[in-house]
Write a protein that holds these residues in place. Structure first.
Motif, mmCIF file in Angstrom:
data_model
loop_
_atom_site.group_PDB
_atom_site.id
_atom_site.type_symbol
_atom_site.label_atom_id
_atom_site.label_comp_id
_atom_site.label_asym_id
_atom_site.label_seq_id
_atom_site.Cartn_x
_atom_site.Cartn_y
_atom_site.Cartn_z
ATOM 1 N N GLN A 164 -7.126 0.288 -5.869
ATOM 2 C CA GLN A 164 -7.424 1.302 -4.861
ATOM 3 C C GLN A 164 -8.753 1.028 -4.172
ATOM 4 O OE1 GLN A 164 -7.132 5.270 -6.524
ATOM 5 N NE2 GLN A 164 -5.326 4.715 -7.712
ATOM 6 N N SER A 165 -9.743 0.568 -4.943
ATOM 7 C CA SER A 165 -11.065 0.327 -4.368
ATOM 8 C C SER A 165 -11.057 -0.854 -3.401
ATOM 9 C CB SER A 165 -12.085 0.076 -5.485
ATOM 10 O OG SER A 165 -11.868 -1.181 -6.108
ATOM 11 N N LEU A 166 -10.125 -1.797 -3.603
ATOM 12 C CA LEU A 166 -10.052 -2.966 -2.717
ATOM 13 C C LEU A 166 -9.417 -2.635 -1.364
ATOM 14 C CD1 LEU A 166 -8.888 -5.775 -5.190
ATOM 15 C CD2 LEU A 166 -11.151 -5.513 -4.144
ATOM 16 N N ALA A 167 -8.673 -1.527 -1.305
ATOM 17 C CA ALA A 167 -7.917 -1.215 -0.093
ATOM 18 C C ALA A 167 -8.780 -1.150 1.165
ATOM 19 C CB ALA A 167 -7.142 0.089 -0.283
ATOM 20 N N PRO A 168 -9.947 -0.466 1.147
ATOM 21 C CA PRO A 168 -10.755 -0.442 2.379
ATOM 22 C C PRO A 168 -11.208 -1.828 2.830
ATOM 23 C CG PRO A 168 -11.499 1.241 0.828
ATOM 24 C CD PRO A 168 -10.549 0.363 0.094
ATOM 25 N N MET A 169 -11.549 -2.700 1.875
ATOM 26 C CA MET A 169 -12.000 -4.042 2.235
ATOM 27 C C MET A 169 -10.830 -4.880 2.752
ATOM 28 S SD MET A 169 -14.983 -3.258 1.486
ATOM 29 C CE MET A 169 -15.781 -4.780 1.991
ATOM 30 N N LEU A 170 -9.660 -4.736 2.104
ATOM 31 C CA LEU A 170 -8.491 -5.462 2.576
ATOM 32 C C LEU A 170 -8.106 -5.027 3.984
ATOM 33 C CD1 LEU A 170 -6.338 -5.350 -0.699
ATOM 34 C CD2 LEU A 170 -7.518 -7.336 0.259
ATOM 35 N N THR A 171 -8.264 -3.741 4.257
ATOM 36 C CA THR A 171 -8.007 -3.244 5.610
ATOM 37 C C THR A 171 -8.951 -3.890 6.612
ATOM 38 O OG1 THR A 171 -7.210 -1.134 4.757
ATOM 39 C CG2 THR A 171 -7.941 -1.174 7.043
ATOM 40 N N MET A 172 -10.223 -3.983 6.234
ATOM 41 C CA MET A 172 -11.226 -4.551 7.131
ATOM 42 C C MET A 172 -10.972 -6.039 7.390
ATOM 43 S SD MET A 172 -15.358 -4.126 6.786
ATOM 44 C CE MET A 172 -15.481 -5.061 5.263
ATOM 45 N N TRP A 173 -10.520 -6.758 6.337
ATOM 46 C CA TRP A 173 -10.326 -8.200 6.462
ATOM 47 C C TRP A 173 -8.975 -8.596 7.034
ATOM 48 C CZ3 TRP A 173 -12.090 -8.612 0.707
ATOM 49 C CH2 TRP A 173 -13.486 -8.478 0.652
ATOM 50 N N ILE A 174 -7.949 -7.731 6.835
ATOM 51 C CA ILE A 174 -6.585 -8.121 7.206
ATOM 52 C C ILE A 174 -6.023 -7.266 8.329
ATOM 53 C CG2 ILE A 174 -4.198 -8.315 6.381
ATOM 54 C CD1 ILE A 174 -5.321 -9.020 3.615
ATOM 55 N N PHE A 175 -6.021 -5.941 8.158
ATOM 56 C CA PHE A 175 -5.321 -5.089 9.116
ATOM 57 C C PHE A 175 -6.095 -4.898 10.417
ATOM 58 C CE2 PHE A 175 -3.029 -3.802 5.263
ATOM 59 C CZ PHE A 175 -1.728 -3.857 5.741
ATOM 60 N N ILE A 176 -7.425 -4.835 10.336
ATOM 61 C CA ILE A 176 -8.179 -4.656 11.582
ATOM 62 C C ILE A 176 -7.999 -5.859 12.511
ATOM 63 C CG2 ILE A 176 -10.519 -4.488 12.544
ATOM 64 C CD1 ILE A 176 -11.193 -2.579 10.279
ATOM 65 N N PRO A 177 -8.101 -7.126 12.011
ATOM 66 C CA PRO A 177 -7.868 -8.246 12.925
ATOM 67 C C PRO A 177 -6.393 -8.512 13.245
ATOM 68 C CG PRO A 177 -8.477 -9.059 10.744
ATOM 69 C CD PRO A 177 -8.660 -7.579 10.719
ATOM 70 N N LEU A 178 -5.472 -8.209 12.314
ATOM 71 C CA LEU A 178 -4.071 -8.583 12.493
ATOM 72 C C LEU A 178 -3.159 -7.427 12.869
ATOM 73 C CD1 LEU A 178 -3.589 -11.040 9.463
ATOM 74 C CD2 LEU A 178 -4.116 -11.605 11.848
ATOM 75 N N GLY A 179 -3.622 -6.184 12.698
ATOM 76 C CA GLY A 179 -2.760 -5.037 12.931
ATOM 77 C C GLY A 179 -1.760 -4.866 11.799
ATOM 78 N N LEU A 180 -0.682 -4.127 12.044
ATOM 79 C CA LEU A 180 0.300 -3.854 11.000
ATOM 80 C C LEU A 180 0.963 -5.113 10.459
ATOM 81 C CD1 LEU A 180 2.401 -0.662 11.874
ATOM 82 C CD2 LEU A 180 0.723 -1.004 10.069
ATOM 83 N N PHE A 181 1.034 -6.165 11.271
ATOM 84 C CA PHE A 181 1.667 -7.401 10.805
ATOM 85 C C PHE A 181 0.908 -8.004 9.621
ATOM 86 C CE2 PHE A 181 2.574 -12.005 10.935
ATOM 87 C CZ PHE A 181 3.956 -11.946 10.794
ATOM 88 N N GLY A 182 -0.343 -7.595 9.434
ATOM 89 C CA GLY A 182 -1.097 -8.068 8.279
ATOM 90 C C GLY A 182 -0.444 -7.698 6.963
ATOM 91 N N ALA A 183 0.476 -6.715 6.983
ATOM 92 C CA ALA A 183 1.181 -6.325 5.757
ATOM 93 C C ALA A 183 2.001 -7.469 5.183
ATOM 94 C CB ALA A 183 2.088 -5.123 6.034
ATOM 95 N N ILE A 184 2.319 -8.456 6.005
ATOM 96 C CA ILE A 184 3.117 -9.585 5.531
ATOM 97 C C ILE A 184 2.410 -10.327 4.396
ATOM 98 C CG2 ILE A 184 2.241 -11.360 7.083
ATOM 99 C CD1 ILE A 184 5.953 -10.746 6.274
ATOM 100 N N TRP A 185 1.070 -10.331 4.403
ATOM 101 C CA TRP A 185 0.321 -11.018 3.354
ATOM 102 C C TRP A 185 0.485 -10.318 2.014
ATOM 103 C CZ3 TRP A 185 -1.351 -15.767 4.004
ATOM 104 C CH2 TRP A 185 -1.622 -16.224 5.295
ATOM 105 N N PHE A 186 0.761 -9.043 2.039
ATOM 106 C CA PHE A 186 0.899 -8.310 0.783
ATOM 107 C C PHE A 186 2.253 -8.547 0.122
ATOM 108 C CE2 PHE A 186 -2.521 -6.165 2.958
ATOM 109 C CZ PHE A 186 -3.420 -5.917 1.933
ATOM 110 N N THR A 187 3.185 -9.150 0.850
ATOM 111 C CA THR A 187 4.422 -9.565 0.188
ATOM 112 C C THR A 187 4.131 -10.679 -0.815
ATOM 113 O OG1 THR A 187 4.956 -11.146 1.958
ATOM 114 C CG2 THR A 187 5.825 -8.903 2.179
#
Length: 419
Positions: A164-187
């Motif tokens: 849970q604590s990693l979620a804000p950082m993962l958002t900053m590193w993945i979702f902010i630059p890539l948008g929703l498509f960044g979810a593909i990395w979590f597969t």
């Protein structure tokens, strides 16, 4: 005659291992299930972490954001006790990798979600994956605990809170630059989780075959009517605690970023760092809560987490930005110190129903958190984020009522058939 000889020898060869595992803490399994807990909860927690992105990209209001949070948490909440009840009656190691399969599907759908309904469908799959994992994961940690139940539950839960604590950082590193498509990395993360779950499920299956599973008859107890009333009262107190902790943590993790952006003028990136302080410190508190409970008592740690958090929560809306960072870290450390302890305490109230109780408490936490997000989101649309955050600061005061919980010594007497 050779075939019967092989079949009878195999169980005998496994018995010493099973007995050893039953009497000792199996750290390799605890670490493995904690790692998967990290994977599962980091994926689940990126959903609220990306709310600022969803709000701007899909032009959502706070009520719609609340519905997304409600969808994932309510799905998990409803299904967890069901899965736990089923697992207590018929343990199913296969549910562990299957659950991560649901999570994999949810993140794949989220990566290609172009509409609001598609996002809702994706998060429902993530919620189902979480529901399948948590009760059986808690059963595994209980079976691998040996005599160190508080420590084992802390190791299991710290993986989730670290995720849970990693979620804000993962958002900053993945979702902010890539948008929703960044979810593909979590597969990929979910895929790694499936691999680890297969390993854990094989150990789990061997334990069940060896007879290490706790028999219901052995753990059953007959309670006097007056004791039964006290047990029900204790459960009500636990529900109050879970309500307070879930609504307060939901207010911080879901809506406090908007408060930071509006009140202090922070960017989305900087606001995520403050939420990381809260959740990261919460992971540390979760880890130390179990060993402290083993030493000082579970009821005492539960009560201390609320009585120490209450004044800090009241102070939070009235300090500068530097003070916000310090208070968020302290609040995360203190509030989450009772997370794993609450589960073990509930298991002491109902021994032999590990999956059901774990699913109920954890599921209730998710469900109340989702309901809190929905209610708070609608409330913020009506009254403003500053007003609602100020009112939420009073929530930990309600948790002080946990001093009414029965002591650990009294719980032990009940389990032995006394009053």
């Amino acid at each position: 005659m050779s075939v019967p000889t092989v079949n009878t020898a195999a169980p005998k060869a496994q018995q010493p291992l099973a007995g050893s595992d039953a009497n000792a803490t199996v750290f390799r399994i605890l670490i493995a299930i904690s790692l998967v807990h990290l994977f599962n909860d980091s994926i689940q927690s990126v959903i609220p972490a990306i709310f600022p992105i969803l709000r701007s990209s899909m032009h959502l209001n706070y009520t719609q954001i609340g519905w997304i949070s409600f969808a994932i948490n309510f799905t998990s909440s409803i299904m967890q006790p069901v899965v736990g009840w089923f697992a207590d009656r018929k343990p199913a190691p296969a549910l562990l990798p299957i659950g991560m399969g649901f999570t994999f599907t949810g993140m794949l759908l989220l990566a290609f979600a172009g509409t609001y309904p598609a996002v809702l469908l994706a998060v429902v799959f993530v919620g189902l994956g979480s529901a399948a994992f948590h009760p059986e994961g808690s059963r595994v940690s209980h079976m691998a605990a040996g005599p160190r139940r508080g420590l084992a539950q802390s190791i299991f839960q710290v993986g989730g809170n670290a995720g849970q604590s990693l979620a804000p950082m993962l958002t900053m590193w993945i979702f902010i630059p890539l948008g929703l498509f960044g979810a593909i990395w979590f597969t990929l993360v979910a895929g790694a989780g499936i691999a680890v779950q297969i390993y854990v499920a094989r150990w789990y299956g061997r334990k069940l075959q060896s007879g290490a599973q706790v028999k219901k008859k052995a753990s059953a107890r007959q309670l006097k009517p007056e004791v039964r009333t006290k047990v029900r009262f204790a459960i009500v107190m636990l529900i109050i605690l879970v309500f307070v902790r879930s609504w307060y943590s939901s207010s911080i993790s879901t809506f406090f970023p908007f408060y930071l952006i509006d009140h202090y003028g922070l960017s989305v990136d900087d606001a995520q760092i403050f939420i990381f302080l809260f959740l990261g410190a919460g992971a540390v508190g979760t880890f130390f809560g179990g060993p402290l409970a083993d030493r000082f008592g579970k009821r005492n740690i539960i009560f201390a987490s609320m009585v120490l958090a209450a004044p800090l929560a009241l102070l939070l809306p009235h300090v500068g930005l530097w003070g916000v960072g310090v208070l968020l870290a302290l609040l995360g450390l203190i509030v989450f110190s009772s997370f794993s302890v609450t589960v073990v305490y509930a298991q002491m109230l109902f021994p032999g129903k590990i999956g059901t109780v774990s699913g109920l408490i954890t599921g209730l936490a998710f469900g109340l958190g989702g309901l809190g997000a929905l209610v708070l989101g609608k409330w913020i649309d009506m009254a403003g984020v500053d007003t609602v955050m100020a009112i939420c600061s009073f929530l930990p005061l309600l948790g002080v009522s946990t001093f009414l919980l029965p002591s650990d010594r009294l719980l032990n007497r009940w389990s032995e058939g006394g009053e």
